[in-house]
Write an enzyme that holds these catalytic residues in place. Sequence first.
Site, PDB file in Angstrom:
ATOM      1  N   ARG A   1       1.249  -0.729   0.400  1.00  0.00           N
ATOM      2  CA  ARG A   1      -0.085  -0.075   0.042  1.00  0.00           C
ATOM      3  C   ARG A   1       1.126   1.409   0.201  1.00  0.00           C
ATOM      4  NH1 ARG A   1      -5.482   0.250   3.543  1.00  0.00           N
ATOM      5  NH2 ARG A   1      -3.422   0.041   5.922  1.00  0.00           N
ATOM      6  N   ASP A   2       2.209   0.957   0.036  1.00  0.00           N
ATOM      7  CA  ASP A   2       3.254   2.070  -0.443  1.00  0.00           C
ATOM      8  C   ASP A   2       4.358   2.041  -0.365  1.00  0.00           C
ATOM      9  OD1 ASP A   2       3.301   5.483   0.012  1.00  0.00           O
ATOM     10  OD2 ASP A   2       4.418   4.902   1.934  1.00  0.00           O
ATOM     11  N   VAL A   3       4.304   1.631  -1.726  1.00  0.00           N
ATOM     12  CA  VAL A   3       5.443   1.327  -2.852  1.00  0.00           C
ATOM     13  C   VAL A   3       6.091   2.537  -3.456  1.00  0.00           C
ATOM     14  CG1 VAL A   3       6.253  -0.180  -4.980  1.00  0.00           C
ATOM     15  CG2 VAL A   3       5.126  -0.711  -3.187  1.00  0.00           C
TER      16      VAL A   3
END
Length: 224
Positions: free
Chosen positions: A56-58
């Site tokens: 969810r936060d690449v």
Amino acid sequence: MFLVYEYLERGSLFYNLANETEAKELNWRKRVKIIKGTAYALAYMHHHCTPPIVHRDVTTSNILLNSELDACVSDFGTARLLDTDSSNRTLLVGTYGYLAPELAYTMNVTTKCDVFSFGVVALETMMGHHPGEFVSFLSKPFTQNLLVKQVLDSRIPLPNLKEDIQDVVLVVTLALACLSSDPKSRPSMEDVANVFLASKYSSSSFSAETVSILLLHLIISCWK
């Protein structure tokens, strides 16, 4: 109590792209290696963990590099375990500029959200900076002339070895596929990883001039 982690000497991918000296050291082969390592990590999380994990936060800030430039996906503070029996709706989290567009109208988290973020990271690695408005162009008819130098990092020479040319073309192609505005049209990270593992090309060689023409036509065809 202590937490012991592997020491990652090179810091984040973001740092290495933003720093002029470090960026010039990152030739095309090294950049492709980093993208491949990131793809393999995300494919493992999505397809070989039970239950699957969505990061969810690449972002380039969350990809750390060791001395051998092996990519490690870090910062799992926003990661979510997928429940295959539910819609996985949750609060919006992540970094602006990397979020999948469907999150603007739905809070349903899927692995395809990470796929979009990976596409941004891959393109950012090739460009040397965040693609910014280029991402929004992907959902619009592309009619203007696009120079290769607008896509590839101008701080390092264009690739001129056959293997490097092929790898750069492959990364750009996959990045554009991952940036599709329709999540169903994006490949899975396992698809991306398998393409990297199984990619085969003809033995013909290309010049630096040929790669410019090849990339130009490739990008225009993908963006139409």
